[in-house]
Enzyme design. Structure first.
Site, PDB file in Angstrom:
ATOM      1  N   SER A 138       0.492   0.337   6.552  1.00  0.00           N
ATOM      2  CA  SER A 138      -0.506  -0.176   5.618  1.00  0.00           C
ATOM      3  C   SER A 138      -0.236   0.491   4.273  1.00  0.00           C
ATOM      4  O   SER A 138      -0.362   1.710   4.151  1.00  0.00           O
ATOM      5  CB  SER A 138      -1.903   0.180   6.144  1.00  0.00           C
ATOM      6  OG  SER A 138      -2.884  -0.157   5.197  1.00  0.00           O
ATOM      7  N   LYS A 164       1.766  -4.314   5.827  1.00  0.00           N
ATOM      8  CA  LYS A 164       0.450  -4.758   5.344  1.00  0.00           C
ATOM      9  C   LYS A 164       0.266  -4.221   3.941  1.00  0.00           C
ATOM     10  O   LYS A 164       0.490  -3.029   3.691  1.00  0.00           O
ATOM     11  CB  LYS A 164      -0.611  -4.240   6.305  1.00  0.00           C
ATOM     12  CG  LYS A 164      -2.021  -4.098   5.769  1.00  0.00           C
ATOM     13  CD  LYS A 164      -3.000  -3.883   6.928  1.00  0.00           C
ATOM     14  CE  LYS A 164      -4.135  -2.952   6.556  1.00  0.00           C
ATOM     15  NZ  LYS A 164      -5.076  -2.740   7.667  1.00  0.00           N
ATOM     16  N   LYS A 166      -2.374  -3.793   0.716  1.00  0.00           N
ATOM     17  CA  LYS A 166      -3.768  -3.876   0.299  1.00  0.00           C
ATOM     18  C   LYS A 166      -3.831  -4.719  -0.959  1.00  0.00           C
ATOM     19  O   LYS A 166      -2.960  -4.604  -1.846  1.00  0.00           O
ATOM     20  CB  LYS A 166      -4.300  -2.468   0.017  1.00  0.00           C
ATOM     21  CG  LYS A 166      -4.398  -1.596   1.259  1.00  0.00           C
ATOM     22  CD  LYS A 166      -5.538  -2.052   2.164  1.00  0.00           C
ATOM     23  CE  LYS A 166      -5.753  -1.087   3.310  1.00  0.00           C
ATOM     24  NZ  LYS A 166      -6.894  -1.506   4.156  1.00  0.00           N
ATOM     25  N   ASP A 191      -4.524  -7.127   3.195  1.00  0.00           N
ATOM     26  CA  ASP A 191      -5.870  -6.662   3.593  1.00  0.00           C
ATOM     27  C   ASP A 191      -6.709  -6.486   2.336  1.00  0.00           C
ATOM     28  O   ASP A 191      -6.369  -5.685   1.454  1.00  0.00           O
ATOM     29  CB  ASP A 191      -5.758  -5.335   4.358  1.00  0.00           C
ATOM     30  CG  ASP A 191      -7.108  -4.840   4.906  1.00  0.00           C
ATOM     31  OD1 ASP A 191      -8.132  -5.508   4.666  1.00  0.00           O
ATOM     32  OD2 ASP A 191      -7.116  -3.785   5.573  1.00  0.00           O
ATOM     33  N   GLU A 216      -6.483 -10.057   6.134  1.00  0.00           N
ATOM     34  CA  GLU A 216      -7.507  -9.246   6.793  1.00  0.00           C
ATOM     35  C   GLU A 216      -8.739  -9.126   5.898  1.00  0.00           C
ATOM     36  O   GLU A 216      -8.621  -8.792   4.714  1.00  0.00           O
ATOM     37  CB  GLU A 216      -6.901  -7.865   7.094  1.00  0.00           C
ATOM     38  CG  GLU A 216      -7.786  -6.929   7.895  1.00  0.00           C
ATOM     39  CD  GLU A 216      -7.064  -5.605   8.229  1.00  0.00           C
ATOM     40  OE1 GLU A 216      -5.814  -5.564   8.192  1.00  0.00           O
ATOM     41  OE2 GLU A 216      -7.759  -4.623   8.509  1.00  0.00           O
ATOM     42  N   ASP A 241     -11.790  -7.153  10.363  1.00  0.00           N
ATOM     43  CA  ASP A 241     -11.822  -5.704  10.581  1.00  0.00           C
ATOM     44  C   ASP A 241     -13.291  -5.273  10.450  1.00  0.00           C
ATOM     45  O   ASP A 241     -14.026  -5.232  11.451  1.00  0.00           O
ATOM     46  CB  ASP A 241     -10.900  -5.033   9.543  1.00  0.00           C
ATOM     47  CG  ASP A 241     -10.952  -3.508   9.525  1.00  0.00           C
ATOM     48  OD1 ASP A 241     -11.765  -2.914  10.249  1.00  0.00           O
ATOM     49  OD2 ASP A 241     -10.178  -2.885   8.752  1.00  0.00           O
ATOM     50  N   LYS A 265     -10.589  -1.201  15.855  1.00  0.00           N
ATOM     51  CA  LYS A 265     -10.595   0.243  15.585  1.00  0.00           C
ATOM     52  C   LYS A 265     -11.683   0.815  16.482  1.00  0.00           C
ATOM     53  O   LYS A 265     -12.861   0.451  16.324  1.00  0.00           O
ATOM     54  CB  LYS A 265     -10.957   0.522  14.124  1.00  0.00           C
ATOM     55  CG  LYS A 265      -9.919   0.039  13.120  1.00  0.00           C
ATOM     56  CD  LYS A 265     -10.378   0.275  11.695  1.00  0.00           C
ATOM     57  CE  LYS A 265      -9.323  -0.187  10.695  1.00  0.00           C
ATOM     58  NZ  LYS A 265      -9.834  -0.172   9.301  1.00  0.00           N
ATOM     59  N   GLY A 293      -6.065   1.422  11.802  1.00  0.00           N
ATOM     60  CA  GLY A 293      -6.065   2.864  11.581  1.00  0.00           C
ATOM     61  C   GLY A 293      -7.040   3.240  10.487  1.00  0.00           C
ATOM     62  O   GLY A 293      -7.477   2.383   9.699  1.00  0.00           O
TER      63      GLY A 293
END
Ligand code: OSB
Ligand code: MG
Length: 379
Positions: A138, A164, A166, A191, A216, A241, A265, A293
């Site tokens: 990520s 991934k 952000k 995400d 996400e 998420d 998670k 995570g």
């Protein structure tokens, strides 16, 4: 049978190698809450509370979780004989709303204690079947698309099986376009950590051009209905998420069509029992899941890796090796990833399979409290 006599609650500080920026804030140094749960037999289990420094991902923080654990949650398990760790979720849940990350820390520690008492690995106690789990990275929001490309290229060269990135308004379409054109056909996703509104649907639709394996949490945590509307308008699968805080939310997601993939998670859903229930529900409905995570130390990572060894964790998790986060982790051996982007599950070892580096933890500790059960339970 578990009987926790004492919980050592500690806060450590651990500086990240590189700042981690998401749409709602940046983290440079983690404040990590650790629990050591000591059973009457002398066995001890460990867990990590994933509540953050600020209430930007969920309402919980290091301070609220510390308070909840000390005041309401630890007293529910301390000094009490509990037949099995699968019962702890209900024991903590009854008449205590929210505080999932605090609950999860106590619950997951009880699973670790149980694994050690039963002399089995945490992975196998949870129902894990794999010996290696695929790993993704990520990548936080970078200063510009070129910086992202540079960071993502390095990750692909390291062997990560999923990249991934952000995103947030102002750092999205150009960044993803640059990553896709530089990286070719790798498994790429974005995400947003709830940075968009349904009114941004046409803007988000531009991401459909980049063959992302998923986007996400584009919208708010309580926006299951709006996510369903957005999913109808996007070709890219949505993954949730923040929105999936319990099994019922996941049922609603499936019924409404809010998303096609779930990031599990264990901290966010209140522990392993809830994580397993969500895993099983998704498996039944053909919904792929992967393990997310929260920038965990090697202890939280150990729990995530055990969970990710369950069969429906079919996509690479945000389970990067220790060296991606820290100069030096708090477990030995540190978590590593092989050139194929796989992390080995220590399924042949008792408990979560790595040793806790007590000297290192002592050095990093800034706060420590010992919680004891009451000698007699007052009705
Ligand atoms: O949204 O998945 C997230 C970290 C902190 C808060 C939220 C998220 C994340 C990550 C980190 O993406 C993933 C990792 O631990 O490597
Ligand atoms: Mg996320």
């Amino acid at each position: 049978m578990i009987h926790i006599g004492r919980i050592e609650l500690r806060e450590i500080r651990l500086r990240l190698k590189e700042p981690f920026r998401i749409s709602s804030g940046v983290c440079e140094e983690r404040r990590i809450t650790l629990l050591e749960l000591v059973d009457a037999s002398g066995a001890s289990g460990w867990s990590e509370c994933v509540a953050g420094e600020l209430p930007n991902y969920s309402a919980e923080t290091v301070e609220t979780a510390w308070h909840a654990i000390k005041t309401w949650l630890a007293p529910r398990v301390l000094g009490r004989t509990i037949a099995g760790p699968e019962l702890v979720c209900d024991i903590l849940g009854r008449d205590i709303c929210g505080h999932n990350m605090a609950k999860a820390a106590v619950e997951m520690g009880c699973w670790d204690v149980a694994a050690r008492l039963m002399r089995v690995s945490l992975s196998r106690l949870l129902g894990g079947t794999r010996d290696r789990v695929p790993t993704g990275i990520s990548i936080g929001i970078q200063s510009d698309p070129d910086a992202l490309v540079e960071r993502a290229r390095r990750a692909v060269a390291d062997g990560y099986r999923k990249i991934k990135v952000k995103i947030r308004p102002g750092a999205d379409v150009d960044y993803v376009r640059a990553a896709r054109s530089a990286l070719g056909g790798v498994d790429l996703m974005a995400d947003a950590n709830s940075a968009y509104r349904l009114a941004d649907a046409d803007h988000l639709k531009q991401l459909d051009a980049f063959d992302l394996i998923m986007i996400e949490q584009p919208l708010g945590r309580d926006d299951l209905i709006r996510h369903a509307e957005l999913q109808r308008r996007l070709r890219t699968p949505i993954c949730l998420d923040e929105s999936i805080t319990d099994l019922e939310k996941c049922e609603d997601m499936i019924a409404l069509g809010s998303a096609r993939i779930v990031n599990i998670k264990p901290g966010r859903v209140g522990g392993f029992a809830a994580a397993k229930a969500i895993h099983d529900l998704c498996q039944q409905y053909g919904v792929p899941v992967w393990c997310g995570g929260m920038l965990e130390s090697g202890i939280g990572r150990a729990h995530n890796i055990a969970l990710a060894s369950l069969p429906n964790f079919s996509l690479p998790g945000d389970l990067s090796p220790s060296a991606r986060y820290w100069e030096r982790d708090i477990v030995t051996p540190e978590w590593t990833m092989d050139a194929e982007g796989m992390v080995t599950v220590p399924a042949g070892r008792i408990g979560f399979g790595v040793d806790v580096d007590m000297d290192r933890i002592d050095d990093l500790t800034v706060r420590h409290e010992t919680l004891h059960g009451r000698a007699t339970v007052v009705a």
